[in-house]
Design a protein around this motif. Structure first.
Motif, PDB file in Angstrom:
ATOM      1  N   MET A   1       0.358  -0.759  -0.129  1.00 44.83           N
ATOM      2  CA  MET A   1      -0.083   0.539   0.021  1.00 44.83           C
ATOM      3  C   MET A   1       0.818   1.464  -0.092  1.00 44.83           C
ATOM      4  SD  MET A   1      -2.804   1.451   2.492  1.00 44.83           S
ATOM      5  CE  MET A   1      -3.519   2.359   2.699  1.00 44.83           C
ATOM      6  N   THR A   2       0.469   2.432  -1.009  1.00 44.68           N
ATOM      7  CA  THR A   2       1.280   3.186  -0.994  1.00 44.68           C
ATOM      8  C   THR A   2       0.038   4.280  -0.463  1.00 44.68           C
ATOM      9  OG1 THR A   2       2.451   2.583  -3.120  1.00 44.68           O
ATOM     10  CG2 THR A   2       3.125   5.069  -2.246  1.00 44.68           C
ATOM     11  N   TYR A   3       0.316   5.727   0.491  1.00 42.42           N
ATOM     12  CA  TYR A   3       0.481   6.674   0.842  1.00 42.42           C
ATOM     13  C   TYR A   3       0.725   8.002   0.850  1.00 42.42           C
ATOM     14  CZ  TYR A   3      -2.536   9.921   3.720  1.00 42.42           C
ATOM     15  OH  TYR A   3      -3.267  11.032   4.222  1.00 42.42           O
ATOM     16  N   ARG A   4       0.377   9.560  -0.463  1.00 42.67           N
ATOM     17  CA  ARG A   4       0.922  10.105  -0.493  1.00 42.67           C
ATOM     18  C   ARG A   4       2.299   9.275  -0.711  1.00 42.67           C
ATOM     19  NH1 ARG A   4      -1.651  14.634   3.223  1.00 42.67           N
ATOM     20  NH2 ARG A   4      -3.312  14.784   2.845  1.00 42.67           N
ATOM     21  N   ARG A   5       2.557   8.752  -1.639  1.00 43.13           N
ATOM     22  CA  ARG A   5       4.682   8.342  -2.310  1.00 43.13           C
ATOM     23  C   ARG A   5       5.123   7.499  -0.808  1.00 43.13           C
ATOM     24  NH1 ARG A   5       6.059  13.359  -6.098  1.00 43.13           N
ATOM     25  NH2 ARG A   5       3.915  12.833  -7.458  1.00 43.13           N
ATOM     26  N   ALA A   6       4.789   6.978   0.115  1.00 46.12           N
ATOM     27  CA  ALA A   6       5.315   6.284   1.201  1.00 46.12           C
ATOM     28  C   ALA A   6       4.598   4.713   1.049  1.00 46.12           C
ATOM     29  CB  ALA A   6       5.279   7.050   2.780  1.00 46.12           C
ATOM     30  N   SER A  13      -5.282  -8.337   3.611  1.00 43.90           N
ATOM     31  CA  SER A  13      -7.220  -8.266   4.426  1.00 43.90           C
ATOM     32  C   SER A  13      -7.178  -6.791   4.430  1.00 43.90           C
ATOM     33  CB  SER A  13      -6.443  -9.103   5.711  1.00 43.90           C
ATOM     34  OG  SER A  13      -6.066  -8.052   6.787  1.00 43.90           O
ATOM     35  N   GLU A  14      -8.743  -6.596   4.861  1.00 42.23           N
ATOM     36  CA  GLU A  14      -9.243  -5.037   5.346  1.00 42.23           C
ATOM     37  C   GLU A  14      -8.759  -4.608   6.492  1.00 42.23           C
ATOM     38  OE1 GLU A  14     -13.064  -3.389   6.473  1.00 42.23           O
ATOM     39  OE2 GLU A  14     -13.154  -5.188   5.452  1.00 42.23           O
ATOM     40  N   ARG A  15      -8.083  -5.490   7.121  1.00 44.95           N
ATOM     41  CA  ARG A  15      -7.367  -5.422   8.869  1.00 44.95           C
ATOM     42  C   ARG A  15      -6.564  -4.343   8.121  1.00 44.95           C
ATOM     43  NH1 ARG A  15      -6.059  -9.149  13.695  1.00 44.95           N
ATOM     44  NH2 ARG A  15      -5.280  -7.318  15.282  1.00 44.95           N
ATOM     45  N   ASP A  16      -5.288  -4.799   7.191  1.00 40.92           N
ATOM     46  CA  ASP A  16      -3.855  -4.565   6.987  1.00 40.92           C
ATOM     47  C   ASP A  16      -4.698  -3.350   6.553  1.00 40.92           C
ATOM     48  OD1 ASP A  16      -2.932  -6.890   7.832  1.00 40.92           O
ATOM     49  OD2 ASP A  16      -2.689  -7.431   5.649  1.00 40.92           O
ATOM     50  N   VAL A  17      -5.331  -2.612   5.703  1.00 43.57           N
ATOM     51  CA  VAL A  17      -5.126  -1.399   4.928  1.00 43.57           C
ATOM     52  C   VAL A  17      -5.748  -0.514   6.257  1.00 43.57           C
ATOM     53  CG1 VAL A  17      -6.806  -0.381   4.083  1.00 43.57           C
ATOM     54  CG2 VAL A  17      -5.861  -2.781   3.307  1.00 43.57           C
ATOM     55  N   TYR A  22      -4.037   4.127  10.120  1.00 40.57           N
ATOM     56  CA  TYR A  22      -3.718   4.545  11.237  1.00 40.57           C
ATOM     57  C   TYR A  22      -2.371   4.389  11.083  1.00 40.57           C
ATOM     58  CZ  TYR A  22      -3.537   4.794  16.159  1.00 40.57           C
ATOM     59  OH  TYR A  22      -2.721   5.317  17.466  1.00 40.57           O
ATOM     60  N   ARG A  23      -1.767   4.015  10.562  1.00 39.65           N
ATOM     61  CA  ARG A  23       0.015   4.544  10.335  1.00 39.65           C
ATOM     62  C   ARG A  23       0.244   5.607  10.016  1.00 39.65           C
ATOM     63  NH1 ARG A  23       3.126  -1.205   9.674  1.00 39.65           N
ATOM     64  NH2 ARG A  23       2.097  -2.467  11.303  1.00 39.65           N
ATOM     65  N   LEU A  39     -10.471   7.850  -3.326  1.00 38.44           N
ATOM     66  CA  LEU A  39      -9.270   7.904  -1.705  1.00 38.44           C
ATOM     67  C   LEU A  39      -8.282   6.377  -2.319  1.00 38.44           C
ATOM     68  CD1 LEU A  39     -11.451   8.019   0.839  1.00 38.44           C
ATOM     69  CD2 LEU A  39      -9.974   9.492  -0.126  1.00 38.44           C
ATOM     70  N   PHE A  40      -9.324   5.590  -3.213  1.00 34.30           N
ATOM     71  CA  PHE A  40      -8.452   4.294  -3.219  1.00 34.30           C
ATOM     72  C   PHE A  40      -7.987   4.182  -4.975  1.00 34.30           C
ATOM     73  CE2 PHE A  40      -9.863   3.856   0.967  1.00 34.30           C
ATOM     74  CZ  PHE A  40      -9.043   3.113   1.335  1.00 34.30           C
ATOM     75  N   ASP A  41      -7.342   3.795  -4.710  1.00 37.40           N
ATOM     76  CA  ASP A  41      -6.415   2.778  -6.253  1.00 37.40           C
ATOM     77  C   ASP A  41      -6.695   1.564  -6.399  1.00 37.40           C
ATOM     78  OD1 ASP A  41      -6.247   2.565  -8.979  1.00 37.40           O
ATOM     79  OD2 ASP A  41      -4.321   4.238  -9.467  1.00 37.40           O
ATOM     80  N   TRP A  42      -7.471   1.084  -6.571  1.00 37.82           N
ATOM     81  CA  TRP A  42      -7.598  -0.798  -5.881  1.00 37.82           C
ATOM     82  C   TRP A  42      -6.408  -1.613  -7.486  1.00 37.82           C
ATOM     83  CZ3 TRP A  42      -7.531  -2.940  -0.958  1.00 37.82           C
ATOM     84  CH2 TRP A  42      -8.409  -1.882  -0.661  1.00 37.82           C
ATOM     85  N   GLN A  43      -5.048  -1.572  -7.197  1.00 37.86           N
ATOM     86  CA  GLN A  43      -4.876  -2.608  -8.190  1.00 37.86           C
ATOM     87  C   GLN A  43      -5.318  -4.850  -7.875  1.00 37.86           C
ATOM     88  OE1 GLN A  43      -2.428  -1.497 -10.582  1.00 37.86           O
ATOM     89  NE2 GLN A  43      -3.383   0.014  -8.968  1.00 37.86           N
ATOM     90  N   GLY A  44      -6.503  -4.710  -8.832  1.00 34.19           N
ATOM     91  CA  GLY A  44      -6.905  -6.283  -8.468  1.00 34.19           C
ATOM     92  C   GLY A  44      -8.148  -6.297  -9.039  1.00 34.19           C
ATOM     93  N   THR A  45      -8.787  -6.953  -7.766  1.00 30.15           N
ATOM     94  CA  THR A  45     -10.411  -6.686  -7.906  1.00 30.15           C
ATOM     95  C   THR A  45     -10.811  -5.563  -6.404  1.00 30.15           C
ATOM     96  OG1 THR A  45     -10.237  -8.662  -6.120  1.00 30.15           O
ATOM     97  CG2 THR A  45     -10.910  -9.167  -8.491  1.00 30.15           C
TER      98      THR A  45
END
Length: 51
Positions: A1-6, A13-17, A22-23, A39-45
């Motif tokens: 997962m990338t957020y603001r280039r990080a 899992s959803e829990r991971d996201v 949170y981090r 907010l999201f650009d999912w890769q896959g399904t």
């Protein structure tokens, strides 16, 4: 997962996201709509399927 280039890692899992959100400093990570295409650009399904 990338957020603001990080890179936060690979979510399996959803829990991971939600943990990565949170981090990233999103205090209300549990309330974020994971299907929001702004907010999201999912890769896959998307958030409904985890492989």
């Amino acid at each position: 997962m990338t957020y603001r280039r990080a890179e936060f890692g690979r979510a399996t899992s959803e829990r991971d996201v939600r943990e990565f959100l949170y981090r990233a400093g999103i205090a209300d990570a549990e309330d974020v709509d994971l299907t929001d295409k702004v907010l999201f650009d999912w890769q896959g399904t998307g958030p409904e399927s985890w492989a």
